[in-house]
Design a protein around this motif. Structure first.
Motif, PDB file in Angstrom:
ATOM      1  N   THR A  40       0.837  -1.205   0.000  1.00  0.00           N
ATOM      2  CA  THR A  40       0.000   0.000   0.000  1.00  0.00           C
ATOM      3  C   THR A  40       0.868   1.250   0.000  1.00  0.00           C
ATOM      4  O   THR A  40       0.623   2.198  -0.759  1.00  0.00           O
ATOM      5  CB  THR A  40      -0.921   0.006   1.234  1.00  0.00           C
ATOM      6  OG1 THR A  40      -1.754  -1.156   1.178  1.00  0.00           O
ATOM      7  CG2 THR A  40      -1.788   1.245   1.269  1.00  0.00           C
ATOM      8  N   LEU A  41       1.909   1.250   0.823  1.00  0.00           N
ATOM      9  CA  LEU A  41       2.803   2.411   0.893  1.00  0.00           C
ATOM     10  C   LEU A  41       3.575   2.599  -0.411  1.00  0.00           C
ATOM     11  O   LEU A  41       3.797   3.736  -0.847  1.00  0.00           O
ATOM     12  CB  LEU A  41       3.754   2.272   2.083  1.00  0.00           C
ATOM     13  CG  LEU A  41       3.077   2.298   3.456  1.00  0.00           C
ATOM     14  CD1 LEU A  41       4.074   1.939   4.554  1.00  0.00           C
ATOM     15  CD2 LEU A  41       2.441   3.648   3.719  1.00  0.00           C
ATOM     16  N   VAL A  42       3.968   1.507  -1.060  1.00  0.00           N
ATOM     17  CA  VAL A  42       4.681   1.614  -2.342  1.00  0.00           C
ATOM     18  C   VAL A  42       3.766   2.173  -3.426  1.00  0.00           C
ATOM     19  O   VAL A  42       4.169   3.059  -4.193  1.00  0.00           O
ATOM     20  CB  VAL A  42       5.260   0.241  -2.763  1.00  0.00           C
ATOM     21  CG1 VAL A  42       5.730   0.256  -4.207  1.00  0.00           C
ATOM     22  CG2 VAL A  42       6.406  -0.149  -1.834  1.00  0.00           C
ATOM     23  N   VAL A  43       2.541   1.676  -3.493  1.00  0.00           N
ATOM     24  CA  VAL A  43       1.615   2.184  -4.511  1.00  0.00           C
ATOM     25  C   VAL A  43       1.348   3.667  -4.270  1.00  0.00           C
ATOM     26  O   VAL A  43       1.389   4.480  -5.202  1.00  0.00           O
ATOM     27  CB  VAL A  43       0.303   1.369  -4.531  1.00  0.00           C
ATOM     28  CG1 VAL A  43      -0.743   2.036  -5.405  1.00  0.00           C
ATOM     29  CG2 VAL A  43       0.571  -0.045  -5.026  1.00  0.00           C
ATOM     30  N   ALA A  44       1.084   4.039  -3.018  1.00  0.00           N
ATOM     31  CA  ALA A  44       0.778   5.443  -2.716  1.00  0.00           C
ATOM     32  C   ALA A  44       1.992   6.343  -2.874  1.00  0.00           C
ATOM     33  O   ALA A  44       1.858   7.490  -3.318  1.00  0.00           O
ATOM     34  CB  ALA A  44       0.237   5.562  -1.291  1.00  0.00           C
ATOM     35  N   GLY A  45       3.174   5.846  -2.528  1.00  0.00           N
ATOM     36  CA  GLY A  45       4.359   6.700  -2.531  1.00  0.00           C
ATOM     37  C   GLY A  45       5.183   6.684  -3.796  1.00  0.00           C
ATOM     38  O   GLY A  45       5.961   7.611  -4.036  1.00  0.00           O
ATOM     39  N   ALA A  46       5.019   5.648  -4.639  1.00  0.00           N
ATOM     40  CA  ALA A  46       5.837   5.563  -5.848  1.00  0.00           C
ATOM     41  C   ALA A  46       5.005   5.406  -7.124  1.00  0.00           C
ATOM     42  O   ALA A  46       5.230   6.118  -8.100  1.00  0.00           O
ATOM     43  CB  ALA A  46       6.825   4.401  -5.727  1.00  0.00           C
ATOM     44  N   VAL A  47       4.052   4.483  -7.115  1.00  0.00           N
ATOM     45  CA  VAL A  47       3.307   4.186  -8.343  1.00  0.00           C
ATOM     46  C   VAL A  47       2.367   5.333  -8.713  1.00  0.00           C
ATOM     47  O   VAL A  47       2.370   5.798  -9.866  1.00  0.00           O
ATOM     48  CB  VAL A  47       2.532   2.859  -8.193  1.00  0.00           C
ATOM     49  CG1 VAL A  47       1.640   2.604  -9.392  1.00  0.00           C
ATOM     50  CG2 VAL A  47       3.502   1.709  -7.988  1.00  0.00           C
ATOM     51  N   ILE A  48       1.575   5.801  -7.754  1.00  0.00           N
ATOM     52  CA  ILE A  48       0.629   6.897  -8.035  1.00  0.00           C
ATOM     53  C   ILE A  48       1.375   8.162  -8.485  1.00  0.00           C
ATOM     54  O   ILE A  48       1.020   8.756  -9.508  1.00  0.00           O
ATOM     55  CB  ILE A  48      -0.273   7.180  -6.817  1.00  0.00           C
ATOM     56  CG1 ILE A  48      -1.103   5.952  -6.448  1.00  0.00           C
ATOM     57  CG2 ILE A  48      -1.134   8.414  -7.024  1.00  0.00           C
ATOM     58  CD1 ILE A  48      -2.279   5.656  -7.317  1.00  0.00           C
ATOM     59  N   PRO A  49       2.432   8.593  -7.772  1.00  0.00           N
ATOM     60  CA  PRO A  49       3.159   9.782  -8.250  1.00  0.00           C
ATOM     61  C   PRO A  49       3.784   9.579  -9.633  1.00  0.00           C
ATOM     62  O   PRO A  49       3.802  10.507 -10.444  1.00  0.00           O
ATOM     63  CB  PRO A  49       4.233  10.002  -7.186  1.00  0.00           C
ATOM     64  CG  PRO A  49       3.673   9.402  -5.951  1.00  0.00           C
ATOM     65  CD  PRO A  49       2.887   8.203  -6.431  1.00  0.00           C
ATOM     66  N   ALA A  50       4.289   8.380  -9.913  1.00  0.00           N
ATOM     67  CA  ALA A  50       4.875   8.126 -11.239  1.00  0.00           C
ATOM     68  C   ALA A  50       3.814   8.210 -12.325  1.00  0.00           C
ATOM     69  O   ALA A  50       4.055   8.779 -13.393  1.00  0.00           O
ATOM     70  CB  ALA A  50       5.547   6.750 -11.257  1.00  0.00           C
ATOM     71  N   ALA A  51       2.642   7.675 -12.066  1.00  0.00           N
ATOM     72  CA  ALA A  51       1.561   7.750 -13.055  1.00  0.00           C
ATOM     73  C   ALA A  51       1.098   9.188 -13.240  1.00  0.00           C
ATOM     74  O   ALA A  51       0.813   9.613 -14.365  1.00  0.00           O
ATOM     75  CB  ALA A  51       0.394   6.862 -12.632  1.00  0.00           C
ATOM     76  N   ARG A  52       1.019   9.948 -12.148  1.00  0.00           N
ATOM     77  CA  ARG A  52       0.585  11.345 -12.247  1.00  0.00           C
ATOM     78  C   ARG A  52       1.620  12.198 -12.978  1.00  0.00           C
ATOM     79  O   ARG A  52       1.278  13.229 -13.550  1.00  0.00           O
ATOM     80  CB  ARG A  52       0.314  11.916 -10.858  1.00  0.00           C
ATOM     81  CG  ARG A  52      -0.913  11.271 -10.225  1.00  0.00           C
ATOM     82  CD  ARG A  52      -1.236  11.850  -8.873  1.00  0.00           C
ATOM     83  NE  ARG A  52      -1.806  13.180  -9.074  1.00  0.00           N
ATOM     84  CZ  ARG A  52      -1.686  14.171  -8.198  1.00  0.00           C
ATOM     85  NH1 ARG A  52      -1.029  14.000  -7.076  1.00  0.00           N
ATOM     86  NH2 ARG A  52      -2.253  15.333  -8.442  1.00  0.00           N
ATOM     87  N   SER A  53       2.878  11.777 -12.971  1.00  0.00           N
ATOM     88  CA  SER A  53       3.940  12.502 -13.677  1.00  0.00           C
ATOM     89  C   SER A  53       4.136  11.987 -15.095  1.00  0.00           C
ATOM     90  O   SER A  53       5.133  12.309 -15.739  1.00  0.00           O
ATOM     91  CB  SER A  53       5.258  12.369 -12.913  1.00  0.00           C
ATOM     92  OG  SER A  53       5.152  12.924 -11.644  1.00  0.00           O
ATOM     93  N   GLU A  54       3.233  11.146 -15.548  1.00  0.00           N
ATOM     94  CA  GLU A  54       3.251  10.564 -16.893  1.00  0.00           C
ATOM     95  C   GLU A  54       4.474   9.679 -17.141  1.00  0.00           C
ATOM     96  O   GLU A  54       4.948   9.534 -18.260  1.00  0.00           O
ATOM     97  CB  GLU A  54       3.147  11.654 -17.957  1.00  0.00           C
ATOM     98  CG  GLU A  54       1.854  12.433 -17.870  1.00  0.00           C
ATOM     99  CD  GLU A  54       1.745  13.515 -18.939  1.00  0.00           C
ATOM    100  OE1 GLU A  54       2.717  13.754 -19.670  1.00  0.00           O
ATOM    101  OE2 GLU A  54       0.666  14.108 -19.029  1.00  0.00           O
ATOM    102  N   LEU A  55       4.987   9.055 -16.083  1.00  0.00           N
ATOM    103  CA  LEU A  55       6.098   8.123 -16.213  1.00  0.00           C
ATOM    104  C   LEU A  55       5.620   6.686 -16.401  1.00  0.00           C
ATOM    105  O   LEU A  55       6.408   5.813 -16.732  1.00  0.00           O
ATOM    106  CB  LEU A  55       7.017   8.199 -14.988  1.00  0.00           C
ATOM    107  CG  LEU A  55       7.695   9.548 -14.759  1.00  0.00           C
ATOM    108  CD1 LEU A  55       8.439   9.547 -13.435  1.00  0.00           C
ATOM    109  CD2 LEU A  55       8.627   9.869 -15.912  1.00  0.00           C
ATOM    110  N   LEU A  56       4.331   6.455 -16.182  1.00  0.00           N
ATOM    111  CA  LEU A  56       3.725   5.137 -16.376  1.00  0.00           C
ATOM    112  C   LEU A  56       2.612   5.239 -17.413  1.00  0.00           C
ATOM    113  O   LEU A  56       1.819   6.176 -17.382  1.00  0.00           O
ATOM    114  CB  LEU A  56       3.105   4.629 -15.078  1.00  0.00           C
ATOM    115  CG  LEU A  56       3.991   3.924 -14.071  1.00  0.00           C
ATOM    116  CD1 LEU A  56       3.187   3.580 -12.818  1.00  0.00           C
ATOM    117  CD2 LEU A  56       4.607   2.682 -14.642  1.00  0.00           C
ATOM    118  N   SER A  57       2.567   4.274 -18.289  1.00  0.00           N
ATOM    119  CA  SER A  57       1.467   4.220 -19.253  1.00  0.00           C
ATOM    120  C   SER A  57       0.233   3.634 -18.570  1.00  0.00           C
ATOM    121  O   SER A  57       0.307   3.081 -17.471  1.00  0.00           O
ATOM    122  CB  SER A  57       1.857   3.333 -20.434  1.00  0.00           C
ATOM    123  OG  SER A  57       1.999   1.988 -19.993  1.00  0.00           O
ATOM    124  N   THR A  58      -0.881   3.732 -19.243  1.00  0.00           N
ATOM    125  CA  THR A  58      -2.113   3.149 -18.707  1.00  0.00           C
ATOM    126  C   THR A  58      -1.959   1.647 -18.550  1.00  0.00           C
ATOM    127  O   THR A  58      -2.396   1.073 -17.548  1.00  0.00           O
ATOM    128  CB  THR A  58      -3.295   3.481 -19.638  1.00  0.00           C
ATOM    129  OG1 THR A  58      -3.385   4.902 -19.775  1.00  0.00           O
ATOM    130  CG2 THR A  58      -4.602   2.946 -19.084  1.00  0.00           C
TER     131      THR A  58
END
Length: 138
Positions: free
Chosen positions: A15-33
């Motif tokens: 949960t902490l990894v998704v909230a702290g790394a995955v969500i910010p990366a997606a919001r910064s357009e570093l992750l595709s859909t």
């Protein structure tokens, strides 16, 4: 008890990894859909597995270590009940966060999905930290 603790740590840590790394990366357009969907799906499997395993192993531990009276009248029993409540809250919060992260709208971008899911995962992170604190007291 060891398996219970390992899966609790995996779930709260995930949960902490998704909230702290995955969500910010997606919001910064570093992750595709597609990348975000893949990560979310793997987290979903971890979450469902952890919820079920923690339900059964926690129920077994509570049933063998406590009675209904000691759960309600001792400090450790109250901590166990607090942990059960937090566990339920975390499961519900992450369910709704996952729903926002993996919307059925194919045209939704990873940025939009992550933005919608962010408050849920931030809340889940707070509950995860509270669970770890209560576990430390136990």
């Amino acid at each position: 008890m060891t398996i219970h603790t390992i899966f609790a740590a995996l779930w709260t840590g995930g949960t902490l990894v998704v909230a702290g790394a995955v969500i910010p990366a997606a919001r910064s357009e570093l992750l595709s859909t597609e990348g975000l969907t893949l990560i979310a799906r793997r987290f979903w499997y971890l979450m469902v597995g952890s919820v079920l395993l923690l339900l059964f192993s926690g129920g077994h531990l509570a049933g063998t270590l406590y009675t209904a009276e000691t759960l309600q009248s001792t400090g450790r029993g109250n901590l166990v009940l607090a942990m059960v409540g937090l566990w339920l809250v975390l499961a519900v919060v992450l369910f709704f966060g996952f729903r926002r992260l993996t919307s059925d709208q194919p045209e939704q971008s990873a940025v939009a999905a992550a933005t919608k899911a962010r408050p849920w995962f931030l809340g889940g992170s707070a509950v995860s930290i509270a669970l770890l604190v209560v576990a430390g007291f136990l």
